[in-house]
Design a protein around this motif. Sequence first.
Motif, PDB file in Angstrom:
ATOM      1  N   ASN A   1     -28.403 -27.341 -76.962  1.00  0.00           N
ATOM      2  CA  ASN A   1     -28.666 -26.388 -75.889  1.00  0.00           C
ATOM      3  C   ASN A   1     -27.401 -25.568 -75.679  1.00  0.00           C
ATOM      4  O   ASN A   1     -26.296 -26.108 -75.778  1.00  0.00           O
ATOM      5  CB  ASN A   1     -28.969 -27.103 -74.573  1.00  0.00           C
ATOM      6  CG  ASN A   1     -30.410 -27.534 -74.475  1.00  0.00           C
ATOM      7  OD1 ASN A   1     -31.162 -27.438 -75.430  1.00  0.00           O
ATOM      8  ND2 ASN A   1     -30.791 -28.009 -73.313  1.00  0.00           N
TER       9      ASN A   1
ATOM     10  N   SER B   1     -24.267 -28.134 -75.750  1.00  0.00           N
ATOM     11  CA  SER B   1     -24.449 -29.583 -75.701  1.00  0.00           C
ATOM     12  C   SER B   1     -25.360 -30.014 -76.835  1.00  0.00           C
ATOM     13  O   SER B   1     -26.391 -29.400 -77.106  1.00  0.00           O
ATOM     14  CB  SER B   1     -24.976 -30.025 -74.337  1.00  0.00           C
ATOM     15  OG  SER B   1     -26.242 -29.514 -74.088  1.00  0.00           O
ATOM     16  N   LEU B   2     -24.936 -31.062 -77.515  1.00  0.00           N
ATOM     17  CA  LEU B   2     -25.630 -31.546 -78.708  1.00  0.00           C
ATOM     18  C   LEU B   2     -25.972 -33.019 -78.556  1.00  0.00           C
ATOM     19  O   LEU B   2     -25.164 -33.801 -78.055  1.00  0.00           O
ATOM     20  CB  LEU B   2     -24.731 -31.399 -79.937  1.00  0.00           C
ATOM     21  CG  LEU B   2     -24.282 -30.005 -80.336  1.00  0.00           C
ATOM     22  CD1 LEU B   2     -22.793 -29.893 -80.177  1.00  0.00           C
ATOM     23  CD2 LEU B   2     -24.676 -29.744 -81.751  1.00  0.00           C
TER      24      LEU B   2
ATOM     25  N   ARG C   1     -20.607 -32.390 -75.280  1.00  0.00           N
ATOM     26  CA  ARG C   1     -20.596 -31.096 -74.594  1.00  0.00           C
ATOM     27  C   ARG C   1     -19.304 -30.368 -74.921  1.00  0.00           C
ATOM     28  O   ARG C   1     -18.212 -30.890 -74.694  1.00  0.00           O
ATOM     29  CB  ARG C   1     -20.685 -31.297 -73.080  1.00  0.00           C
ATOM     30  CG  ARG C   1     -22.057 -31.690 -72.650  1.00  0.00           C
ATOM     31  CD  ARG C   1     -22.282 -31.546 -71.154  1.00  0.00           C
ATOM     32  NE  ARG C   1     -23.643 -31.976 -70.896  1.00  0.00           N
ATOM     33  CZ  ARG C   1     -24.006 -33.240 -70.752  1.00  0.00           C
ATOM     34  NH1 ARG C   1     -23.101 -34.200 -70.808  1.00  0.00           N
ATOM     35  NH2 ARG C   1     -25.267 -33.555 -70.544  1.00  0.00           N
TER      36      ARG C   1
ATOM     37  N   ARG D   1     -29.879 -20.784 -75.350  1.00  0.00           N
ATOM     38  CA  ARG D   1     -30.617 -21.505 -76.378  1.00  0.00           C
ATOM     39  C   ARG D   1     -31.059 -22.833 -75.781  1.00  0.00           C
ATOM     40  O   ARG D   1     -30.279 -23.506 -75.119  1.00  0.00           O
ATOM     41  CB  ARG D   1     -29.727 -21.763 -77.598  1.00  0.00           C
ATOM     42  CG  ARG D   1     -30.448 -22.424 -78.752  1.00  0.00           C
ATOM     43  CD  ARG D   1     -29.458 -22.862 -79.768  1.00  0.00           C
ATOM     44  NE  ARG D   1     -28.936 -21.717 -80.524  1.00  0.00           N
ATOM     45  CZ  ARG D   1     -29.363 -21.379 -81.725  1.00  0.00           C
ATOM     46  NH1 ARG D   1     -30.292 -22.057 -82.316  1.00  0.00           N
ATOM     47  NH2 ARG D   1     -28.827 -20.365 -82.361  1.00  0.00           N
ATOM     48  N   MET D   2     -32.286 -23.194 -76.014  1.00  0.00           N
ATOM     49  CA  MET D   2     -32.761 -24.455 -75.450  1.00  0.00           C
ATOM     50  C   MET D   2     -33.684 -25.115 -76.455  1.00  0.00           C
ATOM     51  O   MET D   2     -34.814 -24.704 -76.659  1.00  0.00           O
ATOM     52  CB  MET D   2     -33.495 -24.192 -74.141  1.00  0.00           C
ATOM     53  CG  MET D   2     -33.791 -25.458 -73.397  1.00  0.00           C
ATOM     54  SD  MET D   2     -34.032 -25.091 -71.676  1.00  0.00           S
ATOM     55  CE  MET D   2     -34.757 -26.617 -71.144  1.00  0.00           C
TER      56      MET D   2
ATOM     57  N   ARG E   1     -33.666 -28.680 -76.649  1.00  0.00           N
ATOM     58  CA  ARG E   1     -33.922 -30.030 -76.176  1.00  0.00           C
ATOM     59  C   ARG E   1     -35.146 -30.039 -75.259  1.00  0.00           C
ATOM     60  O   ARG E   1     -35.407 -29.067 -74.561  1.00  0.00           O
ATOM     61  CB  ARG E   1     -32.695 -30.488 -75.404  1.00  0.00           C
ATOM     62  CG  ARG E   1     -32.574 -31.952 -75.283  1.00  0.00           C
ATOM     63  CD  ARG E   1     -31.305 -32.287 -74.561  1.00  0.00           C
ATOM     64  NE  ARG E   1     -30.133 -32.224 -75.420  1.00  0.00           N
ATOM     65  CZ  ARG E   1     -28.956 -31.780 -75.028  1.00  0.00           C
ATOM     66  NH1 ARG E   1     -28.797 -31.326 -73.827  1.00  0.00           N
ATOM     67  NH2 ARG E   1     -27.942 -31.778 -75.853  1.00  0.00           N
TER      68      ARG E   1
END
Lengths: 113, 162
Positions: free
Chosen positions: A19, A30-31, A96, B110-111, B113
């Motif tokens: 995201n 964030s991964l 993050r 960007r999303m 998740r």
Amino acid sequence: MQTEILEKKTIHSILPVANIFETPKSYIVSLDIPGAVKESIKANIENNTLVISASVTIDIQSENSEASKQFYREFSLANDIDIDTVAAHYELGVLRVTLNKKQQYLSRQITIK
Amino acid sequence: MLLIKRDPTQELSLWNREFPSFRGLQSLQYDMNRIFDDFFRGDVFANDSFFSREWNPAVDIVENNDSYILKAGLPGMNKDDVKITLENNLLTIRGEKKNEYDKKEGNYSRMERCYGSFERTFSIPGTIKSNEIDAQYKDGILTVRLPKAEETKQKKIDVNVK
């Protein structure tokens, strides 16, 4: 180089889900990298590209071979990012990365005299 | 594995929901991999319907002589938001993943998740010691250990040949 690759049997190469959240002052990437040890995660910036890689050991393999999952993802950065203040934090399986915007790109209020 | 009757309308709605065009090619690849993995794993434990999900955590299950070990990838969740129940040999994991940032502070550019609640149910073959189930949450991975009851364990008997 080749021996390094052969040492561990890699069964997955995974693109972590990401995201990107933009605030007025920064971007937060964030991964999802579940199960990683903080030390096994690598993040670096090269040629305006943020590269994230991590190796996660799969410990429930019942066989004698130790397998690992490789996470890898690149993000190309725009030139509004202050590379010197990038910070990263790993918690609960989520990495993050905070990328602050350069001072001159921040929006500011101009007072009218 | 559950056999599901083919229903074209459902497939279409799944397609729309799972692959909105704004999510980009890389996330599409991720989704495809995951769907293929789920489908071809031949997961005998899976009791959930493939087509009726919102989002489901990825789960690995390993069986050894003493126990079944279930690992679910639940990154970024609070331990208290996950509930595990065992009822009639059905193990259910449910929980809710909350959005990590407040929309007032900024916007998602960007999303990928998924957020919201999920539920997965697994039927456990054989009997387990229900009072010895152990669950741990660490680094985004939930590990549930289900020790087998004595009668479920594979017995090895040496037969003397006279």
